[in-house]
Design a protein around this motif. Structure first.
Motif, PDB file in Angstrom:
ATOM      1  N   GLY A  58      41.208  39.305  47.513  1.00  0.00           N
ATOM      2  CA  GLY A  58      42.421  39.123  46.727  1.00  0.00           C
ATOM      3  C   GLY A  58      42.206  38.934  45.252  1.00  0.00           C
ATOM      4  O   GLY A  58      43.165  38.873  44.483  1.00  0.00           O
ATOM      5  N   THR A  99      41.462  39.655  41.349  1.00  0.00           N
ATOM      6  CA  THR A  99      41.712  40.758  40.417  1.00  0.00           C
ATOM      7  C   THR A  99      40.547  40.950  39.452  1.00  0.00           C
ATOM      8  O   THR A  99      40.618  41.767  38.544  1.00  0.00           O
ATOM      9  N   CYS A 140      49.884  28.779  51.314  1.00  0.00           N
ATOM     10  CA  CYS A 140      49.161  30.029  51.516  1.00  0.00           C
ATOM     11  C   CYS A 140      50.117  31.118  51.997  1.00  0.00           C
ATOM     12  O   CYS A 140      49.872  31.785  52.995  1.00  0.00           O
ATOM     13  N   ALA A 192      53.444  33.997  50.473  1.00  0.00           N
ATOM     14  CA  ALA A 192      54.056  34.611  49.304  1.00  0.00           C
ATOM     15  C   ALA A 192      55.310  33.883  48.864  1.00  0.00           C
ATOM     16  O   ALA A 192      55.618  33.817  47.664  1.00  0.00           O
ATOM     17  N   ARG A 234      54.344  30.856  46.899  1.00  0.00           N
ATOM     18  CA  ARG A 234      53.707  31.313  45.674  1.00  0.00           C
ATOM     19  C   ARG A 234      54.760  31.656  44.626  1.00  0.00           C
ATOM     20  O   ARG A 234      54.661  31.250  43.459  1.00  0.00           O
ATOM     21  N   SER A 260      55.519  29.420  41.155  1.00  0.00           N
ATOM     22  CA  SER A 260      55.458  30.094  39.863  1.00  0.00           C
ATOM     23  C   SER A 260      56.749  29.896  39.082  1.00  0.00           C
ATOM     24  O   SER A 260      56.732  29.575  37.883  1.00  0.00           O
ATOM     25  N   GLU A 280      46.427  31.636  41.327  1.00  0.00           N
ATOM     26  CA  GLU A 280      45.355  32.527  41.750  1.00  0.00           C
ATOM     27  C   GLU A 280      44.762  32.072  43.075  1.00  0.00           C
ATOM     28  O   GLU A 280      44.461  32.902  43.958  1.00  0.00           O
ATOM     29  N   ASP A 290      46.906  33.300  45.803  1.00  0.00           N
ATOM     30  CA  ASP A 290      46.698  34.734  46.033  1.00  0.00           C
ATOM     31  C   ASP A 290      45.455  34.971  46.881  1.00  0.00           C
ATOM     32  O   ASP A 290      45.456  35.799  47.805  1.00  0.00           O
ATOM     33  N   ALA A 325      45.284  36.595  50.761  1.00  0.00           N
ATOM     34  CA  ALA A 325      44.463  37.762  51.076  1.00  0.00           C
ATOM     35  C   ALA A 325      43.424  37.425  52.146  1.00  0.00           C
ATOM     36  O   ALA A 325      43.162  38.229  53.054  1.00  0.00           O
TER      37      ALA A 325
END
Length: 901
Positions: A515, A517, A844, A846, A849, A853, A875, A878, A882
């Motif tokens: 996960g 970036t 954990c 979405a 999350r 945010s 992060e 995320d 993943a």
């Protein structure tokens, strides 16, 4: 500072002062400092402009611990290098009453043109010429009863005390000053205090006399050159435990406590001179200051290294005779070694700017365990360093993590610099450097650096130059590759025995979890030593991996090695991935040939590889059974592998029960055998293992046997604090709080209302924070954090941090914080507000999350270090999402295997 994080409005409003720096609202402007009417230059963006700098301070403060304000007068000797029409100083929550300036015997008119925190801008009637000058400022400040920075007040045992904490930016709340680490000059401090109290500061008392009205004036000796953040003082009815002359210069050493607690200073007084002698020996020079006081401070976040006046959180430093725990004693000694190491690294030699803070904190963290290892080998300090390394690597996996030497572009960056990267990664990189260069060479480099810059400031470049001179080679490219970029290398090893001689191929890229970036195409110059087994021999070879890929022969390998391990002693700051037959051989045969530090590193790598999707979680979790009967440190390290199951098994009751069964299967029998009552002949290591293993099985494993024992012992402790061994009190209370009822909660709260001892209060708060019933948490949070009955400086850590880490209570805490965020932020010290962000730790999915945010995005801009903290939290979510999506099947299959409770 051990590291381990300012709202004065309530005090200022109460005393009728404005909420920001400026002239007192009830005073006419002085003829020497009048409010500017014309346009005034904008305040500096971050740093004080060049041209005017201090050469010394003489500060005189009138401080009464019972009063929320103090009066101040400061004289600043200046050196002017270029004509200046404006003098900029730092000043926050200060009320300037008058200011004047003299140069060459002539008075220069001064106008206070700007007073916007953190700046005080003074316009001059005529420009200063190059040369010496002197500025005189009369002002008022606040001694807060709600903060832990600047000057703050604490009531203990019916007495009031004033303490200070200036690092990093608190001095500007007490002195109009050049509050940057590069301005390193002598200070002379004088305090006017009430009769019957004691005043302490960095230096010895030079003179003390009575004043009219019953007070007294205490003048301290002039300090050696120091930056503003290292100045400190305390005022209150203290008591003193003499620790005897210490060190090569036989300096007077004392432990200073609040009234009535001097007997609790016995351990601190005993070990401080012992540690100081060992650190002097390492540096090859005596303690550089004239005296050494160690001051107990309630509500301190940890400890602080002020020369001559080290300050410590009371619960870390003091313990009643006969009620002390091994864990507290070890914690104090390690932290005290850290603070004593700062006397050379940070105090005698100070970083020029905050981007080199790592020079302070990394070195102090590193040397503390090096010194303790020689002083108390049975404490196994190298294994503690492995724990530090593991936490640092975990933090460093985030793209949002800081660089070790991070450019400072804002005040927020300064606050964010005091984190696990600075302390943990830095000390781990130094451990790697020492192993690479050799202990004697590394020590020579350290001594060279300190001697060359003693009394002044230095940079990372100066440090690397000293190490290079000692090593006879340029160490900059190697250490610079770890200092100036984020992340850590993933070094993979493949064994090749097809040619005439065995060899390994080494490959490196950035370690990235699922996960992420981040870009994998990143490289370091990595010092590493490989161990490998050939028949009955264990061999070793070393190299520096400078390229993306390299082939390395294996000297002495007369046959194909049965196993390979690429991180001897776990000294490298890296993640290791052993592939193919070498990995199978390592698991089957090599483990017994690895040292304890190497086995700890391997366990951490297994967890990291699973989080990267390289290793199935079932295979990583399968290592748990190999270590369940190991020594304490390995058992503790292997338990971190259980975190691999957390994102997956905490969704349904069935999955949670599977994790409970796993914990009991692995550790239940051993924990129940250890029990909650120490044996007379237990070693220290067994006593510490009991604390950790029974807590794991009692809380995470919800073991009914330990739960029943804990409830009985907890009631005995509530009636008699001597009824439970000091080592076990927190564990007993924590287990007793699992599924506890309202009666237990009420009992804890009632005890907290009447208890005066800070250490006991901390245990009561921890027990409250360990309660697992959401309906009880819902009732206690407003009481502990929003009512005037309790001090949020005391309750925030033990309550929010504890309850938010448990899936049973996380939703309740998060909902409370969202509903009351503004009120909580207003009550908490500024440096603690970002702690409210971390109540979301563990989510954990979405949906959460997106919600986190949205809720914290704007709020993060107004909290110290908030923006970076939020970026790391998001992060981490995320990565967790993943990981769960990729490894759920493997984890579920492992947990579904039949187990015996």
């Amino acid at each position: 500072m051990s590291r381990r994080l300012l709202l004065l409005c309530s005090v200022l409003v109460a005393c009728g002062a404005p909420q920001r720096s400026g002239l007192a609202s009830n005073e006419a402007p002085s003829s020497r400092a009048v409010v500017a009417k014309a346009e005034f230059p904008p305040a500096p963006a971050l740093r004080i402009p060049e041209g005017v700098r201090p050469t010394g301070y003489a500060a005189e403060l009138t401080v009464d611990p019972k009063s929320p304000t103090f009066e101040g007068v400061v004289d600043i000797a200046l050196e002017v290098s270029a004509p200046a029409s404006v003098v900029w100083l730092h000043g926050e929550a200060l009320t300037v009453k008058s200011a004047s300036l003299e140069q060459a015997g002539q008075s220069i008119p001064v106008t206070l043109g700007r007073a916007e925190a953190p700046w005080l801008g003074f316009s001059l009637g005529r420009p200063l010429a190059p040369g010496a000058a002197r500025m005189h400022i009369v002002y008022q400040g606040a001694a807060s009863s709600s903060e832990t920075h600047g000057a703050f007040r604490v009531e203990e045992g019916g007495d009031w005390y004033v303490y200070t904490q200036f690092e990093p930016l608190g001095a500007r709340r007490v002195f109009p000053s050049f509050d940057e680490p590069g301005f390193k000059v002598p200070w002379q401090l004088t305090l006017h205090v009430p009769a019957g109290v004691m005043a302490v500061s960095n230096t010895d008392v030079e003179a003390e006399s009575e004043e009219a009205g019953g007070g007294k004036v205490v003048r301290f000796a002039r300090t050696q050159p120091l930056p503003s953040y290292l100045i400190a003082f305390g005022v209150g009815p203290f008591q003193v435990a003499e620790a005897g002359p210490a060190g090569q210069k036989h300096v007077r050493t004392r432990v200073i406590t609040p009234r009535g607690r001097v007997a609790e200073a016995e351990y601190a007084a005993k070990v401080t001179p012992e540690l100081l002698a060992r650190i002097e020996d390492y540096f090859g020079m005596p303690y550089p200051y004239e005296k050494l006081d160690v001051l107990s401070v309630a509500h301190h976040s940890g400890a602080m290294e002020h020369p001559g006046l080290i300050t410590f959180q009371s619960a870390l430093m003091l313990a009643p005779p006969g009620a002390d725990s091994i864990d507290r004693q070890r914690s104090f000694a390690i932290i005290q070694a850290h603070e004593l190491g700062h006397q050379w690294f940070g105090n005698l030699v100070t970083p020029s700017w905050w981007d080199d803070l790592w020079l302070n904190e990394s070195f102090a963290s590193w040397i503390s365990l090096r010194i303790v290892d020689g002083w108390q080998p049975s404490w196994q300090a190298p294994l503690e360093q492995m724990k530090v390394r593991g936490r640092a690597l975990n933090s460093d996996r985030l793209v949002a993590a800081r660089h070790l030497r991070q450019p400072i572009a804002s005040v927020d960056d300064i606050s964010s610099a005091f984190d696990g990267i600075t302390y943990g990664k830095g000390s781990s990189v130094l451990t790697m450097a020492e192993e690479w260069l050799g202990r004697d060479t590394f020590r020579q480099g350290i001594q060279r650096y300190v001697r060359a810059h003693a009394g002044g400031t230095a940079t990372s470049g100066d440090f690397l130059s000293a190490l290079s001179a000692a090593a006879g080679r340029d160490v900059g490219p190697v250490l610079g590759s770890f200092m100036d970029q984020g992340g850590a290398p993933l070094v993979s090893v493949s064994l090749d025995c097809t040619g005439p001689a065995p060899r390994v191929t080494l490959r490196q890229q950035r370690y990235l979890p699922l996960g992420s970036t981040g870009a994998a195409a990143q490289s370091w110059k990595v010092p590493l030593c490989l161990k490998y087994g050939v028949k009955d021999q264990t061999l070793r070879t070393c190299t520096v991996l400078e390229s993306e890929e390299a082939t390395l022969p294996l000297p002495g390998a007369t046959a194909c090695p049965g196993w390979v391990y690429p991180n001897a002693e776990g000294a490298g700051y890296l993640r290791a991935h052993v592939t193919g037959k070498a990995w199978e051989g390592l698991k089957a045969e090599g483990l017994k040939h690895l040292t304890r530090t190497e086995r700890m590193a391997l366990l951490g790598d297994a967890q990291a590889l699973a989080e990267a999707g390289v290793l199935p979680t079932a295979e990583a979790l399968g290592l748990l059974s190999r270590f369940k009967d190991s020594d304490r440190m390995e058992v503790m390290t292997s338990q971190s592998l259980l975190d691999l199951a957390r994102p997956i098994v905490l969704r349904t009751d069935a999955e949670r029960e599977a994790r409970v069964r796993l914990v009991r299967e692995l550790y239940g029998a051993r924990a129940r055998k250890l029990g909650l009552v120490p044996g007379k002949d237990d070693s220290e290591d067994v006593r510490l293992l009991r604390v950790q293993l029974t807590q794991l099985v009692g809380r995470v494993g919800e073991d009914p046997v330990l739960g029943a024992q804990a409830r009985v012992l907890a009631q005995k402790w509530m009636a008699d604090h001597g009824a439970v061994a000091a080592d076990m009190v927190e564990t007993v209370l924590s287990i007793a709080s699992v599924n506890a009822d309202a009666a237990w909660q009420a009992q804890l709260l009632q005890a907290l209302r009447t208890e005066k001892d800070w250490a006991v209060r901390d245990r009561l708060l921890t027990a409250l924070g360990r309660i697992t019933r959401p309906e009880l948490i819902r009732t206690q949070l407003p009481l502990l954090l929003l009512s005037d009955e309790f001090d949020p400086r005391e309750t925030i850590f033990s309550v929010v941090a504890q309850t938010s880490s448990d899936y049973r209570t996380r939703d309740t805490v998060y909902a409370f914080v969202k509903e009351h965020y503004d009120a909580l932020a207003a009550r908490l010290p500024g440096e603690l507000v970002r702690g409210l962000f971390f109540v979301t730790d563990g989510y954990c999915d979405a949906e959460h999350r997106a919600e986190v945010s949205a809720f914290y995005r704007e709020r993060s801009q107004h909290a110290e270090g908030g923006a970076r903290s939020l970026a790391k939290i998001l992060e981490a979510m995320d990565l967790c999402i993943a990981f769960r999506n990729t490894q759920q099947a493997s984890t579920s299959a492992f947990l579904a295997q039949p187990r015996q409770p």
